[in-house]
Write an enzyme that holds these catalytic residues in place. Structure first.
Site, PDB file in Angstrom:
ATOM      1  N   HIS A  25      37.365  32.144  38.415  1.00  0.00           N
ATOM      2  CA  HIS A  25      37.523  31.174  39.507  1.00  0.00           C
ATOM      3  C   HIS A  25      36.326  30.234  39.604  1.00  0.00           C
ATOM      4  O   HIS A  25      36.142  29.577  40.627  1.00  0.00           O
ATOM      5  CB  HIS A  25      37.709  31.895  40.833  1.00  0.00           C
ATOM      6  CG  HIS A  25      38.814  32.895  40.841  1.00  0.00           C
ATOM      7  ND1 HIS A  25      40.115  32.558  40.516  1.00  0.00           N
ATOM      8  CD2 HIS A  25      38.824  34.225  41.108  1.00  0.00           C
ATOM      9  CE1 HIS A  25      40.879  33.639  40.609  1.00  0.00           C
ATOM     10  NE2 HIS A  25      40.117  34.662  40.954  1.00  0.00           N
ATOM     11  N   HIS A  58      45.424  33.869  41.149  1.00  0.00           N
ATOM     12  CA  HIS A  58      45.538  34.764  40.002  1.00  0.00           C
ATOM     13  C   HIS A  58      46.874  34.576  39.281  1.00  0.00           C
ATOM     14  O   HIS A  58      47.224  35.365  38.410  1.00  0.00           O
ATOM     15  CB  HIS A  58      45.425  36.228  40.442  1.00  0.00           C
ATOM     16  CG  HIS A  58      44.204  36.532  41.225  1.00  0.00           C
ATOM     17  ND1 HIS A  58      44.196  36.551  42.602  1.00  0.00           N
ATOM     18  CD2 HIS A  58      42.937  36.817  40.834  1.00  0.00           C
ATOM     19  CE1 HIS A  58      42.974  36.832  43.029  1.00  0.00           C
ATOM     20  NE2 HIS A  58      42.203  36.998  41.975  1.00  0.00           N
TER      21      HIS A  58
END
Length: 333
Positions: free
Chosen positions: A57, A219
């Protein structure tokens, strides 16, 4: 799979090592257990801030370690929560004698492991308070969460809470700021393609060439619906509608408008998204007083964006504007 990696098993370690070498003026890397902390350590008498979560991320979270934001960040494996041991180590490192705030995205593994770490740190004499970020309006429950997911709004929480700690607020007051920011922040994402987890070697989900997924998680978790690809303006309308209705946001509100790239979407497209979002808000009498556009909470190389709105008052505006010096955000110093 084409990626600039060596061994998939070493991706996180090598990436964090490189991050530390590139930003040695701001951070230091502890390799075992792995975490990133401010160069020079915690500030005596100030509340420490620790966050973390799965890698993939970037720049979240290590990119926000530094003056005015986090004291330490704990990267897990790609899309996998860090274990309690490095969280404890980072918490002890972040303690300047005034306690530590854990900022935790609402994913089951993150919540459980940060809870365990908080208990272990408390046994070491460090008071820890935790705030859960759950700004995603797309779905109530997902493969990873009970309740709403924590996504790009985490950046706003970390920035404002970090500024509160920097000005000398005590632990309960810093936690109250973090809780307040989370309560007035809403996010929705969209995916055009999936990211490829290095050790898997294939996309985390599949989308036909002519389809997109509204409400995707960071995700690659399923969102609200899959639809045929539309124009950018039509997609923005679909994303903004549930955000505006949820709080709700209304005429006269002042907001931070944050358009976040998911890793594979160029800025030229992100600004097209921002352009229409700003117009929609103006038409509704909502004043955009602060902005952020760019890749801040990514999902590897996923093509897509998220839109975040935070309702601002004078206090939150001042905290957002306060000086910050991290690898990913810098102003005012």
């Amino acid at each position: 799979m084409k990626k600039l990696i060596n061994d998939p098993k070493n991706v996180v370690d090598e990436s964090v090592e490189g991050f530390g070498l590139a930003h040695g003026d701001l951070v230091e890397v502890t390799p075992d257990p792995l975490f990133v902390s401010r160069a020079g350590g915690a500030t005596t008498g100030r509340v420490g801030l620790v966050s973390g979560g799965g890698s993939g991320h970037e720049p979240l979270h290590a990119g926000f370690v530094g003056y005015g934001m986090l004291t330490a960040a704990v990267p897990g494996a790609v899309f996998t929560s860090p274990t309690p041991d490095p969280i404890v180590a980072a918490t002890l490192k972040a303690d300047g004698g005034a306690g530590v705030l854990h900022i935790v995205k609402n994913y089951t593994g993150d919540v459980l492991n940060f809870e365990t770490a908080a208990d272990l740190a408390d046994a070491e004499g460090v008071r820890v308070v935790s705030v859960i970020v759950d700004d995603d309006v797309a779905v109530k429950d997902s493969l990873y969460t009970a309740g709403r997911r924590g996504v790009a709004g985490t950046v706003v929480v970390e920035k404002c809470a970090g500024a509160a700690a920097e000005r000398g607020d005590d632990l309960d007051a810093v936690a109250a700021v973090a809780t307040k920011v989370n309560s007035v922040t809403r996010t929705m994402g969209v995916a055009l393609t999936a990211g490829i987890v290095p050790h898997a070697g294939e996309p985390s989900f599949t989308l036909p060439e002519d389809e997109i997924e509204i409400g995707i998680g960071i995700h690659g978790e399923p969102g609200r619906e899959r639809i045929k690809l539309e124009s950018a303006d039509a997609i923005v309308d679909r994303m903004l509608a549930p955000i505006l209705e949820d709080l709700p946001f209304s005429s006269g509100d002042r907001v931070l408008l944050f358009v976040n790239g998911m890793g594979g979407t160029p800025l030229v497209e992100q600004y097209i998204v921002y352009r229409h979002a700003a117009k929609v808000l103006a038409d509704r009498g909502i004043e955009v007083t602060r902005t952020l556009v760019g890749n801040y909470v990514t999902s590897l190389e996923m093509q897509g964006v998220s839109i975040t709105l935070t309702k601002l008052d004078d206090e939150l505006t001042d905290l957002w504007d306060a000086p910050v010096e991290t690898a990913a955000l810098r102003w005012g110093r």
